[in-house]
Design an enzyme around this catalytic site. Sequence first.
Site, short mmCIF file in Angstrom:
data_model
loop_
_atom_site.label_atom_id
_atom_site.label_comp_id
_atom_site.label_asym_id
_atom_site.label_seq_id
_atom_site.Cartn_x
_atom_site.Cartn_y
_atom_site.Cartn_z
N HIS A 44 10.90 -0.55 8.43
CA HIS A 44 10.42 0.73 7.92
C HIS A 44 9.00 0.62 7.37
CE1 HIS A 44 11.34 4.85 6.73
NE2 HIS A 44 10.75 4.61 5.57
N HIS A 90 14.19 10.58 7.54
CA HIS A 90 15.07 10.23 6.43
C HIS A 90 16.50 10.27 6.96
CE1 HIS A 90 14.88 10.00 1.80
NE2 HIS A 90 14.12 9.07 2.32
#
Length: 726
Positions: A44, A90
Amino acid sequence: MKITNQVVEKHGLNLEEYSNIKKFLKREPNLLELGIFSAMWNEHCSYKSSRRHLKNLPTKGKQVIQGPGENAGVIDIGDDDAIIFKIESHNHPSYIEPYQGAATGVGGILRDVFTMGARPIALLNSIHFGSPEHFKTKSLLNGVVSGIGGYGNCIGIPTVAGETKFNKTYNENILVNAMAVGHAKKDKIFYSKAKGVNKSVVYVGSKTGRDGIHGASMASAEFDENSEEKKPTVQVGDPFTEKLLMEACLELMKDNSIISIQDMGAAGLTSSSVEMASKGDLGIEIHLDKVPCREENMTPYEMMLSESQERMLIILEDGKEKHAKEIFKKWDLDFVIIGKTTDTNKLTLKYNGKIEGEIPLDALASKAPVYDRKWVKKKLIKSKFDFKKLKKIKIEDALIKILSSANHSNKNWITNQYDQMVMCDTAQKSGADSAVIRIHDKEKAIAVAVDSSANYCKAHPLTGGKQIVCENWRNLISVGAKPIAITNCLNFGNPEDPKIMGEFAECLIGIKESCEFLNYPVVSGNVSFYNGTNKKNISPTPVIGGVGLIQKLEKPMDHLFKKKNSDVLLIGKTFGHLEQSVFLEEVHYILDGRPPEINLVNERNNGETVLEIIKKDLVNSVHDVSNGGLIVALAEMSMGSDFGIKIKKPKNLTNLYKYFFGEDQSRYILEVDKNNLERVEKILKNNNIFYDNIGLTQNDYFEIEDELKIDIKKLYKINNQWYNNY
C-alpha cells in the site's frame, strides 16, 4: 519483545526482507523499528510490485503541473486556476466495517486534496459489491452508501458522480474507491517535500488513538475466514473535525508560514514523517511523548502506526509557530510541536528523552523493495458458444430484463443519500455521462466522471485497459468538456500469482496506449493488490477518474431527449459485437469471448468531432454508447425525458440483437434539430466520420419499427424498481 520469524511474518514481511532490514540497520531491529519497516514496505505504501509498471504510464502534458509522486495530481485550467484531484481505495476496511471504512476513505482522499492547498469542490466514488443474492451484499451496500453520504454530507462537499456495480467476483472482497477534486490558485499549491534544518515539525488535528493500527499492512494482505478479527485495524472518522481541520489548514495557507505539509493517511505518523523528510533529503526527529493521545498509556509503537483520522503534519518557517498555533486554537484543534528537521538523513524517535528507534530514511523510502514479479500474457480467446443457438427472446423482453437488473437500474436510491448541491456550484448532478461543477464566480466549469469495466479486463486485460480510458474520455466529451487528465485506482488480486500480475501488467499497457494516443495523461493514482479471500481473487478492476474543462458553461449538455421530431444520429460504425456484452450476461447468463476492439484513431476522431459540434451549439442532447449497446443508450435518453424515439430498422439487417445490443466502441448518439441537421452532417463528412440517421424523437413512446412500442413512463418505472424491491 524478541523478534522471531513469526513476529516478522505477522508484520507482513518475508524473511528475505527482514534480512535486508538487518543489513540496513547493521543490527537487529526492535519492535518499533520493525513496525515502521512493515508500514513503509507494504504494498500500500511502497508499491513494490507495481512500481516497475507504473513508471511507463504517460504523466506529462501541457496542462500538467504535478504528476504522480505527491498527495494528488495538479492540472492547469487557465486564469491562474488549478484543479487538484486523486482517487484511492479503501476496499479492505470497507468490507470489514462498511460504514467507517467508506467514511474514512472519503476523509482520507479529501485530506490528500486540501493538504495541497485546494478547497475540495466535488467527491466521486466507484463501489463494487458481490452478487445481490449473496448474504452479505445488502448490509455492505447499506453501510458503504451511508458512510460515503454521512462523511461527505457532514463536511459539506457535494458527492456528484460515481458508479455502483454488482458481481459475484466481489462476494468476499468489495471495492470502495473514493475520488476528490479541489480548486486552488496556481501560485498557492503546497507540497510535502521538507526544506531546511531545525525547522519545527508540528502535529495538528485530532488526537491519536489505537484505531487503524496496522491498517496499511492489512490492506496489503489477502483476506481469509478470520477477516472479521481485523476490525480494530479500521479507522474511525469524524467529519466535523475534518471540516475544522480543512478550514484551519486553508486559513494558514493564505500566507507563507508553511514549508511543507502532509496528511497522516496510511501508516499515519510513520508515512507522513518519512515521506516529508526523505523527499527533502533531510532527517527528522520526533518526540513521541509530545504526541497528543486520546487513550492512556499508548506506546511509541502504537503512536507511530496508528491511523487515527483527521491529522496532519506540518513543517513551519522559523517564527511562524505562534501565528499558526492561534489559527488552530481558534478552530479548536490540537497544535503541538513534536519535533524538528535534521541533517542526519535518519528518522529518530525519542520518548521521554530516550531514543526508541533510529532508521536511515533511504532504507524506508528509496531503498524499499522493488519486485519484478513474473507475469503471463492473456490470450485473446474465441467464443465457445454459437450465437445461432441462443434461445429466442423478444427485443422488448430483453430490454426490460436489462433495465430492471441490479447493474442497470436507476441508482436514485443511492444518489439521493448524497448531497449533490451543497456549495451551489453543481451545474449537473449524477445521472448524466459526467457531472459538471462550476468554478466559483467564473464562466468555466469542469466535468468529472469515473468508470470501470472488469468483464472486459478479465477477458483480455490489454484491450480492457484501453477500453476503460476511452469510455471515460467519451463521458467527458458527451457533456462538452475537453478531457485533460486522469487519476486511476488499480484494483487487482494477489500479485504473487503470475496470472494476476499479468492482468495488472497488460491492463497498464492498455491504459498507457489509450492515454498516449488521446493525450490524456495520468497525474495521480493508487494501486490496491491482494483483493481476494482464501486464494480467490477479484476480477481485474482498474477504475479511471477523469477531469475535463468546459471553457464557457452556458447550459450543461446532458443525455435526455429535449424536443419532438429531432433527428437522432448514431456516430461510429456498428459491427454488432456481442461477446462479453450485457445482453449475453443479463439475458442469457453467458459471459464469454473477447471484449470489443478498440480503434484509437476512430476514438479520437469521433470524440473531437462530437466536441466540436457541441461547442457550436448544434445538438440538443448527447450520449455515448457503452454497456448494453445502442438500445440501452437510447432508452436512457428517453427515460426521465418527456420524449421517446421511433427508431428506423436499417435495411438488410440480418441480426437485430447484434445491431441493438452490440457494444462496439467509439460511438455517440446526437439529438439534432431539423434546422441544424445540414450543418452537423457537413461537419461529420468533413471529418470522415461514419454516421447513420436512425430515427426521430416523438412524444410518449420508445419504439422500434415493427418490433416494439412501449410507453416511456412505463420504461422509467421498470428502470426504477430494483432498488425499491431490494
